[in-house]
Design a protein around this motif. Structure first.
Motif, PDB file in Angstrom:
ATOM      1  N   GLY A   1      62.591  26.632  35.545  1.00 47.34           N
ATOM      2  CA  GLY A   1      61.209  26.523  35.109  1.00 47.34           C
ATOM      3  C   GLY A   1      61.011  26.345  33.627  1.00 47.34           C
ATOM      4  O   GLY A   1      61.944  26.050  32.873  1.00 47.34           O
ATOM      5  N   SER A   2      59.758  26.528  33.216  1.00 50.05           N
ATOM      6  CA  SER A   2      59.357  26.347  31.820  1.00 50.05           C
ATOM      7  C   SER A   2      59.055  27.656  31.123  1.00 50.05           C
ATOM      8  O   SER A   2      58.743  27.664  29.935  1.00 50.05           O
ATOM      9  N   GLY A   3      59.112  28.757  31.876  1.00 53.88           N
ATOM     10  CA  GLY A   3      58.861  30.062  31.283  1.00 53.88           C
ATOM     11  C   GLY A   3      57.396  30.443  31.303  1.00 53.88           C
ATOM     12  O   GLY A   3      56.504  29.603  31.467  1.00 53.88           O
ATOM     13  N   VAL A   4      57.149  31.724  31.152  1.00 58.35           N
ATOM     14  CA  VAL A   4      55.789  32.241  31.146  1.00 58.35           C
ATOM     15  C   VAL A   4      55.629  33.216  29.987  1.00 58.35           C
ATOM     16  O   VAL A   4      56.561  33.962  29.659  1.00 58.35           O
ATOM     17  N   ASP A   5      54.479  33.168  29.352  1.00 57.60           N
ATOM     18  CA  ASP A   5      54.144  34.111  28.291  1.00 57.60           C
ATOM     19  C   ASP A   5      53.550  35.354  28.950  1.00 57.60           C
ATOM     20  O   ASP A   5      52.349  35.404  29.249  1.00 57.60           O
TER      21      ASP A   5
ATOM     22  N   GLY B   1      59.662  21.600  41.790  1.00 57.90           N
ATOM     23  CA  GLY B   1      60.791  21.851  40.906  1.00 57.90           C
ATOM     24  C   GLY B   1      60.945  23.354  40.779  1.00 57.90           C
ATOM     25  O   GLY B   1      61.860  23.975  41.309  1.00 57.90           O
ATOM     26  N   LEU B   2      60.016  23.950  40.047  1.00 59.34           N
ATOM     27  CA  LEU B   2      59.823  25.390  40.039  1.00 59.34           C
ATOM     28  C   LEU B   2      58.372  25.624  39.660  1.00 59.34           C
ATOM     29  O   LEU B   2      57.970  25.297  38.542  1.00 59.34           O
ATOM     30  N   PRO B   3      57.553  26.106  40.585  1.00 58.97           N
ATOM     31  CA  PRO B   3      56.104  26.188  40.346  1.00 58.97           C
ATOM     32  C   PRO B   3      55.746  27.258  39.336  1.00 58.97           C
ATOM     33  O   PRO B   3      55.867  28.457  39.601  1.00 58.97           O
ATOM     34  N   LYS B   4      55.266  26.817  38.177  1.00 59.76           N
ATOM     35  CA  LYS B   4      54.933  27.752  37.108  1.00 59.76           C
ATOM     36  C   LYS B   4      53.847  28.718  37.521  1.00 59.76           C
ATOM     37  O   LYS B   4      53.836  29.881  37.106  1.00 59.76           O
ATOM     38  N   VAL B   5      52.934  28.266  38.374  1.00 65.86           N
ATOM     39  CA  VAL B   5      51.815  29.133  38.747  1.00 65.86           C
ATOM     40  C   VAL B   5      52.289  30.358  39.518  1.00 65.86           C
ATOM     41  O   VAL B   5      51.674  31.427  39.432  1.00 65.86           O
ATOM     42  N   LEU B   6      53.393  30.248  40.243  1.00 66.49           N
ATOM     43  CA  LEU B   6      53.915  31.420  40.944  1.00 66.49           C
ATOM     44  C   LEU B   6      54.514  32.422  39.956  1.00 66.49           C
ATOM     45  O   LEU B   6      54.413  33.634  40.147  1.00 66.49           O
TER      46      LEU B   6
ATOM     47  N   VAL C   1      41.528  34.134  36.267  1.00 70.10           N
ATOM     48  CA  VAL C   1      41.509  33.762  37.683  1.00 70.10           C
ATOM     49  C   VAL C   1      42.505  34.605  38.470  1.00 70.10           C
ATOM     50  O   VAL C   1      42.195  35.163  39.531  1.00 70.10           O
ATOM     51  N   LEU C   2      43.729  34.729  37.950  1.00 70.96           N
ATOM     52  CA  LEU C   2      44.762  35.495  38.653  1.00 70.96           C
ATOM     53  C   LEU C   2      44.439  36.981  38.654  1.00 70.96           C
ATOM     54  O   LEU C   2      44.702  37.681  39.642  1.00 70.96           O
ATOM     55  N   ALA C   3      43.864  37.475  37.563  1.00 72.11           N
ATOM     56  CA  ALA C   3      43.485  38.888  37.524  1.00 72.11           C
ATOM     57  C   ALA C   3      42.426  39.204  38.565  1.00 72.11           C
ATOM     58  O   ALA C   3      42.358  40.332  39.079  1.00 72.11           O
ATOM     59  N   GLY C   4      41.600  38.225  38.911  1.00 71.37           N
ATOM     60  CA  GLY C   4      40.555  38.431  39.897  1.00 71.37           C
ATOM     61  C   GLY C   4      41.009  38.207  41.326  1.00 71.37           C
ATOM     62  O   GLY C   4      40.221  38.371  42.256  1.00 71.37           O
ATOM     63  N   ALA C   5      42.272  37.812  41.491  1.00 67.08           N
ATOM     64  CA  ALA C   5      42.791  37.524  42.829  1.00 67.08           C
ATOM     65  C   ALA C   5      43.432  38.760  43.448  1.00 67.08           C
ATOM     66  O   ALA C   5      43.905  39.649  42.746  1.00 67.08           O
ATOM     67  N   SER C   6      43.454  38.784  44.771  1.00 66.44           N
ATOM     68  CA  SER C   6      44.202  39.799  45.514  1.00 66.44           C
ATOM     69  C   SER C   6      45.536  39.253  45.982  1.00 66.44           C
ATOM     70  O   SER C   6      46.542  39.967  46.020  1.00 66.44           O
ATOM     71  N   VAL C   7      45.558  37.956  46.340  1.00 69.39           N
ATOM     72  CA  VAL C   7      46.761  37.284  46.822  1.00 69.39           C
ATOM     73  C   VAL C   7      46.772  35.880  46.236  1.00 69.39           C
ATOM     74  O   VAL C   7      45.727  35.217  46.176  1.00 69.39           O
TER      75      VAL C   7
ATOM     76  N   GLU D   1      53.418  32.722  36.913  1.00 68.26           N
ATOM     77  CA  GLU D   1      52.228  33.313  36.283  1.00 68.26           C
ATOM     78  C   GLU D   1      51.596  34.364  37.189  1.00 68.26           C
ATOM     79  O   GLU D   1      51.125  35.400  36.710  1.00 68.26           O
ATOM     80  N   ALA D   2      51.587  34.110  38.503  1.00 65.82           N
ATOM     81  CA  ALA D   2      51.062  35.103  39.438  1.00 65.82           C
ATOM     82  C   ALA D   2      51.863  36.392  39.354  1.00 65.82           C
ATOM     83  O   ALA D   2      51.302  37.504  39.356  1.00 65.82           O
ATOM     84  N   GLY D   3      53.194  36.247  39.259  1.00 66.20           N
ATOM     85  CA  GLY D   3      54.027  37.433  39.098  1.00 66.20           C
ATOM     86  C   GLY D   3      53.728  38.155  37.802  1.00 66.20           C
ATOM     87  O   GLY D   3      53.641  39.387  37.766  1.00 66.20           O
ATOM     88  N   ALA D   4      53.553  37.388  36.713  1.00 67.52           N
ATOM     89  CA  ALA D   4      53.250  38.007  35.427  1.00 67.52           C
ATOM     90  C   ALA D   4      51.928  38.766  35.474  1.00 67.52           C
ATOM     91  O   ALA D   4      51.762  39.783  34.786  1.00 67.52           O
ATOM     92  N   ALA D   5      50.994  38.290  36.296  1.00 66.41           N
ATOM     93  CA  ALA D   5      49.701  38.965  36.449  1.00 66.41           C
ATOM     94  C   ALA D   5      49.773  40.129  37.433  1.00 66.41           C
ATOM     95  O   ALA D   5      48.758  40.800  37.658  1.00 66.41           O
ATOM     96  N   GLY D   6      50.936  40.361  38.023  1.00 63.95           N
ATOM     97  CA  GLY D   6      51.092  41.470  38.950  1.00 63.95           C
ATOM     98  C   GLY D   6      50.445  41.235  40.299  1.00 63.95           C
ATOM     99  O   GLY D   6      49.982  42.175  40.953  1.00 63.95           O
ATOM    100  N   ARG D   7      50.434  39.970  40.743  1.00 62.20           N
ATOM    101  CA  ARG D   7      49.808  39.649  42.013  1.00 62.20           C
ATOM    102  C   ARG D   7      50.864  39.223  43.043  1.00 62.20           C
ATOM    103  O   ARG D   7      51.803  38.496  42.708  1.00 62.20           O
TER     104      ARG D   7
END
Length: 385
Positions: free
Chosen positions: A179-183, A285-290, A270-276, A292-298
């Motif tokens: 991937g490209s990494g997440v902040d 390739g490697l989905p960055k949004v997943l 958006v991710l902070a407001g999500a449950s799933v 990011e979801a992990g980084a948001a604790g979702r």
């Protein structure tokens, strides 16, 4: 211009550079390099310049192949590399990788790094046009990835294995960097909001992202009486053959199974407001949004396909389901909706994985190591950092 070693980073869109390559560009600059960015200009060029990088608009057309447009892109890269004479060029996305690698061989002595972000439409689609293009694209990949002083970066081992098996690249000049990494600092972990759970699919609105299956799963869960909001977040990407018409997205919203929020810049909110968080894609390739979801604790529900398997550890930070199976997708979402405790446990594990395995610092360090290997100690200003 400076007398520092120069690296040119090339992508098909400025937005892709900003979302996926800007941390690497900063890392290269901090390591003593001058960074020049060439990308299709969709309005992000000013942001790239404000970040301190020279920006060169790249004439590139996405979507249907147009020989004249493709020739113009190739000719532009020839002129750019002849003028810049960089010591290293990093290509991302298909057209820059293919045309840029050939151009580099012809007009400069730069080392070349190519990042492959998934197999792409031609190899994954069942459409007749895609199948017809495969022999030609294989020849072009083989030509591009055979540059004598190059490395090819894959984002998952499945893509690397396929390219090696097809004879498109030698395994000993390729590497997997996930991937490209997440902040992680940009995604603060917060308790799940109270009220009706929100199930989010954040992606470009393309059929091959599994949007149809998500809508069908929403129908099934609503019919079963499960209380939740099902939200699509992302733009249609009209330059892509798999783009979902805006009329279809609007109709789904009117009909009620899902809400379409369009493109959002505030993905942390958006991710902070999500449950799933859900991504029923057919391949990545490697989905960055997943990440990011992990980084948001979702917690995550994704398909058991290349790329997603690199992020989701079943039962640890999420659940995997078969691709193109809306019933299995609905069951996995339902399992998480029924258990706030499970959602919390998976979310905590996702944050830990994001911090330890997918952080920007990890990916930048691994990629700069590839740069240094190619530069081979000839430029101490880079090697010594």
């Amino acid at each position: 211009m400076t007398n520092r070693p120069r690296v040119v980073m090339v992508a098909n869109r400025d937005s892709f550079f900003l979302s996926h390559r800007s941390p690497l560009a900063r890392g290269a600059r901090d390591a003593g390099m001058e960074v020049v960015v060439a990308a299709g200009d969709t309005g992000g060029g000013r942001a790239i310049q404000q970040a301190g990088f020279e920006f060169v608009p790249l004439p590139v057309t996405r979507g249907a192949l147009n020989p004249l447009s493709e020739a113009r892109t190739f000719a532009f890269l020839l002129q750019l590399y002849r003028r810049q004479q960089p010591l290293l060029i990093h290509h991302s996305t298909v057209q820059p990788v293919i045309y840029g690698s050939v151009a580099a061989r012809l007009v400069c002595d730069a080392a070349v790094v190519n990042t492959i972000s998934g197999l792409g439409y031609v190899f994954t689609s069942d459409h007749r046009a895609a199948k017809a293009l495969r022999p030609l694209l294989k020849r072009l990949w083989r030509m591009a990835l055979s540059h004598p002083r190059s490395r090819t970066i894959f984002q998952n081992p499945d893509d690397r294995a396929d390219f090696t098996r097809m004879g498109l690249v030698h395994q000993d000049v390729s590497v997997v960097i996930r991937g490209s990494g997440v902040d992680c600092a940009a995604f603060l972990v917060a308790p799940e909001p109270a009220g009706v759970p929100v199930v989010v699919l954040p992606a470009r609105m393309l059929w091959d992202k599994g949007v149809r299956e998500f809508v069908e799963a929403a129908h099934l869960l609503r019919a079963a009486g499960r209380e939740a909001r099902f939200v699509l977040v992302g733009a249609p990407d009209t330059g892509n053959r798999e783009a979902i018409p805006v009329e279809r997205l609007d109709a789904w919203t009117r009909e009620g199974p899902v809400e379409w929020w369009g493109h959002r810049r505030d993905m942390a909110a958006v991710l902070a407001g999500a449950s799933v968080v859900v991504l029923p894609t057919y391949g990545e390739g490697l989905p960055k949004v997943l990440v990011e979801a992990g980084a948001a604790g979702r917690p995550i529900v994704a398909t058991d396909v290349r790329g997603c398997r690199e992020v989701v550890r079943p039962g640890v930070n999420g659940l995997l389901v078969p691709a193109r199976d809306s019933t299995a997708l609905a069951r996995a979402i339902e399992r998480l909706l029924q258990s706030p405790e499970l959602r919390a446990r998976l979310g905590r594990a996702g944050r830990l994985l994001a911090e330890t395995e997918f952080a920007e610092s990890v990916v930048v360090r691994q990629t700069l190591a590839v740069y240094r290997q190619l530069l081979d100690g000839r430029w101490p200003a880079v090697e010594g950092r």
